[in-house]
Design a protein around this motif. Structure first.
Motif, PDB file in Angstrom:
ATOM      1  N   PRO A 140      -3.553  36.531   6.423  1.00  0.00           N
ATOM      2  CA  PRO A 140      -3.317  37.679   7.314  1.00  0.00           C
ATOM      3  C   PRO A 140      -3.907  38.945   6.683  1.00  0.00           C
ATOM      4  N   THR A 141      -4.395  39.855   7.511  1.00  0.00           N
ATOM      5  CA  THR A 141      -5.021  41.073   7.004  1.00  0.00           C
ATOM      6  C   THR A 141      -4.442  42.317   7.692  1.00  0.00           C
ATOM      7  N   VAL A 142      -4.642  43.458   7.038  1.00  0.00           N
ATOM      8  CA  VAL A 142      -4.388  44.761   7.637  1.00  0.00           C
ATOM      9  C   VAL A 142      -5.756  45.374   7.899  1.00  0.00           C
ATOM     10  N   TYR A 143      -5.912  46.059   9.028  1.00  0.00           N
ATOM     11  CA  TYR A 143      -7.223  46.640   9.335  1.00  0.00           C
ATOM     12  C   TYR A 143      -7.055  48.048   9.894  1.00  0.00           C
ATOM     13  N   SER A 188      -0.732  38.254   0.826  1.00  0.00           N
ATOM     14  CA  SER A 188      -0.610  38.472   2.268  1.00  0.00           C
ATOM     15  C   SER A 188       0.109  37.344   2.985  1.00  0.00           C
ATOM     16  N   ASN A 189       1.168  37.731   3.703  1.00  0.00           N
ATOM     17  CA  ASN A 189       1.806  36.882   4.686  1.00  0.00           C
ATOM     18  C   ASN A 189       2.230  37.818   5.812  1.00  0.00           C
ATOM     19  N   THR A 237      -7.058  42.439  -4.615  1.00  0.00           N
ATOM     20  CA  THR A 237      -7.190  43.110  -3.323  1.00  0.00           C
ATOM     21  C   THR A 237      -8.653  43.242  -2.947  1.00  0.00           C
ATOM     22  N   VAL A 238      -8.963  42.993  -1.678  1.00  0.00           N
ATOM     23  CA  VAL A 238     -10.340  43.071  -1.189  1.00  0.00           C
ATOM     24  C   VAL A 238     -10.403  43.978   0.027  1.00  0.00           C
ATOM     25  N   VAL A 239     -11.417  44.840   0.089  1.00  0.00           N
ATOM     26  CA  VAL A 239     -11.644  45.721   1.238  1.00  0.00           C
ATOM     27  C   VAL A 239     -13.072  45.548   1.713  1.00  0.00           C
ATOM     28  N   LYS A 240     -13.248  45.439   3.009  1.00  0.00           N
ATOM     29  CA  LYS A 240     -14.583  45.303   3.607  1.00  0.00           C
ATOM     30  C   LYS A 240     -14.739  46.333   4.721  1.00  0.00           C
ATOM     31  N   LYS A 241     -15.838  47.114   4.685  1.00  0.00           N
ATOM     32  CA  LYS A 241     -16.114  48.090   5.736  1.00  0.00           C
ATOM     33  C   LYS A 241     -17.214  47.555   6.644  1.00  0.00           C
ATOM     34  N   VAL A 242     -16.987  47.648   7.969  1.00  0.00           N
ATOM     35  CA  VAL A 242     -17.995  47.245   8.954  1.00  0.00           C
ATOM     36  C   VAL A 242     -17.995  48.265  10.085  1.00  0.00           C
ATOM     37  N   ALA A 243     -19.058  48.275  10.857  1.00  0.00           N
ATOM     38  CA  ALA A 243     -19.098  49.120  12.047  1.00  0.00           C
ATOM     39  C   ALA A 243     -18.142  48.541  13.096  1.00  0.00           C
ATOM     40  N   TYR A 244     -17.420  49.430  13.787  1.00  0.00           N
ATOM     41  CA  TYR A 244     -16.531  48.981  14.857  1.00  0.00           C
ATOM     42  C   TYR A 244     -17.346  48.904  16.154  1.00  0.00           C
ATOM     43  N   SER A 300       5.074  39.077   6.816  1.00  0.00           N
ATOM     44  CA  SER A 300       5.990  40.143   6.428  1.00  0.00           C
ATOM     45  C   SER A 300       5.287  41.216   5.603  1.00  0.00           C
ATOM     46  N   VAL A 301       4.421  40.799   4.694  1.00  0.00           N
ATOM     47  CA  VAL A 301       3.686  41.743   3.848  1.00  0.00           C
ATOM     48  C   VAL A 301       2.776  42.634   4.695  1.00  0.00           C
ATOM     49  N   THR A 302       2.020  42.026   5.617  1.00  0.00           N
ATOM     50  CA  THR A 302       1.085  42.828   6.409  1.00  0.00           C
ATOM     51  C   THR A 302       1.820  43.767   7.365  1.00  0.00           C
ATOM     52  N   LEU A 303       2.946  43.333   7.923  1.00  0.00           N
ATOM     53  CA  LEU A 303       3.737  44.221   8.782  1.00  0.00           C
ATOM     54  C   LEU A 303       4.294  45.392   7.979  1.00  0.00           C
ATOM     55  N   ASP A 304       4.778  45.109   6.758  1.00  0.00           N
ATOM     56  CA  ASP A 304       5.308  46.176   5.907  1.00  0.00           C
ATOM     57  C   ASP A 304       4.204  47.147   5.494  1.00  0.00           C
ATOM     58  N   LEU A 305       3.039  46.614   5.164  1.00  0.00           N
ATOM     59  CA  LEU A 305       1.910  47.468   4.796  1.00  0.00           C
ATOM     60  C   LEU A 305       1.487  48.339   5.973  1.00  0.00           C
TER      61      LEU A 305
END
Length: 562
Positions: free
Chosen positions: A33-36, A90-91, A6-13, A93-98
């Motif tokens: 696909p990602t969750v944000y 991640s696919n 699992t990878v997480v990246k923080k950036v300014a919006y 279905s996975v990102t929608l479920d997450l």
């Protein structure tokens, strides 16, 4: 099982932050696909949006030009941040479920603003798909990584799971039976609206069968369909949730505020009848329908009808009634058994009866469940079974039981644990210190340190650990561990080997009123016992004031049937 990569990246919006997204070299964030999460914090409180996408760079550009009010607040803030989450599984279905799981858990995060703190408008629970069996593992690893980046937005799970908002969340993934029931309810509503008829849809189920979560999900989806354009039958329809219970009413209102829905569509029955008398509304959903008044009087004016249900059927095109006859507690809620049978039979004949049978609350074995049912309904005390899943224990004093409950409550591994008692001690809503007194044990009960007017439910209030609750503070809610003092209104006859009820020892005047006869009084007291003994998810501790009942329970704990 191998750890989920699992990878997480923080950036300014911001536009500048968007450029840094384009520089991300991590394959899990660029090629999958990602969750944000887009969020901001003001006065230590968050507002947050969670989404999923196949192209986070393009999707962020779209968000930055959103004109909706809540997006404007995020877009114009100088402190808005963004977290991007990717993993090897991640696919779509996975990102929608997450995404749906994060929305579900965010309802229980205390640091998220109580008013429109969650900016999402629609959940996306997924059915079966490849890697579905690993989604909980994927989610937990993701939360752990996100906790390192923003610990107050992603706190310890135990904090969230104690929240009544989380437990009643409309984003919960429904069981197969709940999902089927939801589809049936929506379908019956659509049929009724299309035929321009009035209808009663009856939903039945015992304590812990998942009625509240189901109704929360139905109401949420009706709200969304009303504002959307996909469903022409439900578009523009107005739906209401009614519940005749202050604690549960507060929870529904808090959920609506937090996700930006109209809390004015959540009311107590009498307030609704007063406001909409003489009008015709679309849909009324009645949770805890067994708490409706079944006769008129000071609290329920005669002009509305002979019962609250009758009055609601006059005002609403569709009434969805959630009903459990085993949770009727007072004379003013009394419904004759024959009337209940007629209600069920009529709903069944019209194909508008939905029955919930699964147990979603108490995590116990079949043997323990059978023991509890025999105790509550057959009034028999059998040998208490060994159960690795569920902690059923008899204490020889209320003080020792309270110490055990307090210890569970203080330990984060166990969480929400409280004391309850049958309504066998005096109490008045006058702010005075009314106590449950048994020998050297004494604790104030119901609302003394806590307050019925607080937004936080009694069970969640940290001060309630110093009180004993009753059916009026706990009905509709659950606890991880519950210590129940069975008061002197519940007795045991050692000759007949049978539990019986003594109305003269009860202080619940509404339960023991003689209007409907002794059988109704016994049923009310039996139902009270049922409500109290079915609150514990992982454990039930018992102490009985009646000496014969206490001795019989202690013997059953030793392995002897009574």
């Amino acid at each position: 099982m191998s750890k989920v990569n699992t990878v997480v990246k923080k950036v300014a919006y911001s536009t500048e932050g968007l450029l840094s997204i384009g520089d991300i070299q991590t394959v899990l964030l660029t090629d999958y696909p990602t969750v944000y999460f887009i969020y901001d914090k003001e006065n230590l409180k968050y507002s947050v949006y969670v989404g999923e996408t196949n192209d986070v760079f393009r999707r962020t550009k779209q968000h930055l030009i959103e004109t909706r009010e809540d997006w404007q607040e995020l877009n114009t803030s100088q402190s808005s941040q963004m977290l991007i989450l990717g993993n090897e599984f991640s696919n779509k279905s996975v990102t929608l479920d997450l995404e749906n799981k994060f929305m579900n858990y965010f309802l229980g995060v205390p640091s998220i603003k109580s008013d429109k703190g969650i900016n999402n408008r629609r959940g996306n629970p997924q059915g079966k798909y490849y890697t579905k069996e690993r989604i909980d593992e994927i989610f937990k690893e993701a939360w752990k990584k996100l906790n390192h980046e923003e610990p107050n937005l992603f706190p310890d799970f135990k904090i969230i799971k104690n929240s009544a908002l989380f437990k009643s969340s409309p984003f919960k993934e429904l069981s197969e039976s709940q999902n089927k029931a939801q589809k049936q309810i929506i379908m019956r509503i659509e049929e009724t609206i299309s035929q321009e008829k009035d209808a009663l849809i009856l939903v039945t189920g015992n304590a812990g069968s998942g009625k509240t979560v189901l109704l929360s999900s139905v109401f949420y989806n009706l709200q969304l369909e009303s504002k959307g354009e996909d469903n022409v039958l439900l578009n523009g329809l107005k739906s209401f949730v009614l519940v005749n219970h202050n604690e549960q009413l507060s929870v529904y209102k808090q959920i609506s505020r937090k996700i930006g829905l109209d809390e004015q569509q959540i009311m107590k029955p009498n307030s609704f009848l007063k406001k909409y008398e003489g009008e015709k509304v679309d849909i009324v959903i009645v949770d805890e329908g067994h708490l409706l008044a079944t006769r008129n009087g000071q609290a329920f004016p005669k002009k509305y009808g002979s019962t609250q249900l009758e009055a609601l059927k006059k005002i609403a095109k569709v009434v969805v009634l959630v009903f459990d006859e085993h949770q009727i507690l007072t004379g003013e809620q009394f419904v004759d058994r024959e009337e209940i049978s007629i209600l069920i039979n009529e709903a069944n004949l019209e194909n508008k009866l939905i029955e919930l049978h699964d147990q979603h609350r108490m995590q116990m074995s079949v043997k323990t469940n059978n023991w509890l049912n025999d105790f509550i309904w057959k009034h028999k005390i059998n040998e208490i079974p060994n159960d690795d899943k569920y902690d059923l224990k008899i204490f020889d004093s209320p003080s020792k039981m309270y110490e055990a409950i307090r210890s569970k409550s203080d330990d984060e591994a166990y969480g929400l644990s409280r004391m309850l008692a049958s309504y066998d001690w005096d109490w008045k809503a006058d702010g005075q210190k009314w106590c449950v007194n048994i020998k050297d044990f004494s604790l104030p009960w119901n609302y003394y340190y806590t307050n019925v007017k607080n937004n936080i439910p009694w069970a969640e209030n940290p001060k309630s650990i110093a009180e004993v609750g009753s059916t009026f503070t706990i009905q509709g809610f659950d606890l991880n561990y519950v210590g129940v003092i069975i008061g002197p209104s519940v007795k045991y006859d050692p000759q007949r080997k049978e539990i019986f009820f003594d109305a003269s020892a009860s202080k619940n005047t509404k339960a023991i009123e003689k209007t409907h006869g002794g059988k109704a009084i016994n049923q009310n007291l039996n139902n009270e016992l049922n409500v109290l003994l079915t609150r514990g998810v992982y454990g039930l501790y018992l102490y009985a004031c009646d000496e014969n009942l206490q001795n019989a329970l202690l013997e059953a704990q030793k392995g002897n049937s009574q």
